[in-house]
Design an enzyme around this catalytic site. Structure first.
Site, PDB file in Angstrom:
ATOM      1  N   ASN A  14       1.535  -7.355   8.251  1.00 23.05           N
ATOM      2  CA  ASN A  14       1.096  -6.722   9.498  1.00 23.05           C
ATOM      3  C   ASN A  14       0.075  -7.598  10.212  1.00 23.05           C
ATOM      4  O   ASN A  14      -1.102  -7.601   9.865  1.00 23.05           O
ATOM      5  CB  ASN A  14       0.513  -5.336   9.209  1.00 23.05           C
TER       6      ASN A  14
ATOM      7  N   SER B 127      -8.810   0.295   7.365  1.00 17.86           N
ATOM      8  CA  SER B 127      -8.708  -0.539   8.569  1.00 17.86           C
ATOM      9  C   SER B 127      -7.269  -0.897   8.889  1.00 17.86           C
ATOM     10  O   SER B 127      -6.993  -1.553   9.871  1.00 17.86           O
ATOM     11  CB  SER B 127      -9.518  -1.818   8.379  1.00 17.86           C
TER      12      SER B 127
ATOM     13  N   GLU C 159      -9.296 -14.798  -4.022  1.00 18.85           N
ATOM     14  CA  GLU C 159     -10.298 -14.069  -3.234  1.00 18.85           C
ATOM     15  C   GLU C 159     -10.922 -15.020  -2.211  1.00 18.85           C
ATOM     16  O   GLU C 159     -11.177 -16.178  -2.525  1.00 18.85           O
ATOM     17  CB  GLU C 159     -11.383 -13.515  -4.178  1.00 18.85           C
TER      18      GLU C 159
ATOM     19  N   LYS D 292       0.823  -1.218   0.000  1.00 18.09           N
ATOM     20  CA  LYS D 292       0.000   0.000   0.000  1.00 18.09           C
ATOM     21  C   LYS D 292       0.856   1.268   0.000  1.00 18.09           C
ATOM     22  O   LYS D 292       0.394   2.341  -0.393  1.00 18.09           O
ATOM     23  CB  LYS D 292      -0.920   0.013   1.221  1.00 18.09           C
TER      24      LYS D 292
ATOM     25  N   ASP E 231     -16.877 -10.840  -3.802  1.00 18.60           N
ATOM     26  CA  ASP E 231     -17.631  -9.906  -4.648  1.00 18.60           C
ATOM     27  C   ASP E 231     -17.022  -9.748  -6.046  1.00 18.60           C
ATOM     28  O   ASP E 231     -17.753  -9.586  -7.023  1.00 18.60           O
ATOM     29  CB  ASP E 231     -17.753  -8.529  -3.974  1.00 18.60           C
TER      30      ASP E 231
END
Length: 315
Positions: free
Chosen positions: A307, A79, A205, A54, A211
């Site tokens: 993490n 989050s 997924e 990220k 989704d």
């Protein structure tokens, strides 16, 4: 940026972020190759700054603004890993970060986000509360919103992980990533399409947050409902910009069970001796589930992050 990133955009993003991100290593394991029946190359974004890919997207977006445009800081809702990435990228850019986090976020991620210098604002653990709280923060501060995934600047930044992987390991047959909001998945699909169109992109997924799998079948976005998966980074619905790219350039989405995710995570901990989080194990779980498709081939997997709350492991 209001159009799908080009190869030039991805190269520029790579140049821009290289000041504050790491070119992470690619690791292999003979034991895992034997287990999977193919050559597996793990791109270790768990070793990236903030412990996650990220950092790439956040750095590309934040550094893309001139210093005088950064004076009111940046705001986001997340989050965990995106929260930390925005916090650190803003700090390294000499700016301020305001991060809205659900109050049930892992304490380790809340603490880390604060440690990187962000103002953390806790909200109710649902999408609507995240968005409305973040909108309020932006109205009060004038901060620039950094979307976790549904933004072409974020997608271009995330694409740099696959770019590095393909430069380090030429001749890959497949690259696999997890898919949540779709920033990394879309970026990887674009990088593969531009750099080597023969590389297939396959997404993993969780079945309990499938989704993207359902959306591809229906040819329209079907938002995730009650995503009760251990893969906390993948509980988000796919973004519109991300879905458009994935529809065009991704070969398939493979869904995996909670047990398959945990088993894959444990295997990497035990065999590779590295820490990965559950979301990160999803594409490896997908590979093991369908390994007969990849016999003797070269498969790259982007290990998205490391993490984890060490006091709350699933094994």
């Amino acid at each position: 940026m209001d159009t799908i990133p080009s190869l030039t955009n991805i190269k520029r993003a790579h140049q821009r972020i290289s000041k504050i991100t790491l070119d992470t290593p690619v690791l292999t394991s003979q034991t895992i190759n034997e287990m999977a029946g193919c050559e597996v190359y793990f791109k270790c974004e768990n070793f990236q700054k903030v412990g996650s890919f990220k950092m790439r997207g956040a750095a590309n977006m934040i550094l893309g603004f001139r210093s005088e445009e950064r004076t009111n800081g940046f705001a986001t809702h997340s989050s965990g890993n995106h929260a930390q990435a925005v916090a650190l990228a803003a700090k390294l850019a000499g700016s301020k970060a305001y991060v809205v986090m659900p109050k049930n976020s892992a304490q380790v991620k809340i603490n880390a986000t604060k440690d990187y210098g962000a103002d953390v604002i806790l909200c109710e653990p649902n999408e609507q509360s995240r968005i409305s709280t973040c909108d309020q923060v932006i109205a009060e501060t004038g901060a620039i919103f950094v979307h976790p995934f549904d933004d072409y600047r974020i997608i271009a930044g995330q694409a740099t992980a696959a770019k590095e992987l393909m430069e380090d390991v030429p001749g890959l047959h497949t690259i696999m990533t997890p898919v949540g909001g779709g920033g990394l998945a879309a970026g990887t699909a674009l990088a593969a399409q531009y750099i080597d169109p023969n590389v297939e992109v396959v997404l993993g997924e969780p079945k309990k947050a499938d989704d993207t799998f359902k959306s591809l079948q229906a040819n329209k976005i079907i938002p995730v409902k009650n995503p009760d998966t251990i893969a906390d980074g993948l509980r988000t619905s796919i973004g519109a910009r991300n879905f458009e790219i994935i529809q065009k350039y991704v070969k398939e989405v493979v869904t995996v069970s909670e047990k398959e995710i945990i088993d894959a995570m444990r295997t990497i901990w035990e065999r590779m001796k590295i820490i990965i989080e559950p979301s990160c194990a999803v594409p490896f779980a997908a590979l093991l589930k369908e390994k007969e498709k990849y016999t003797g081939k070269k498969v790259g997997i982007i290990l998205t992050g490391g993490n984890v709350d060490l006091s709350n492991l699933p094994f």
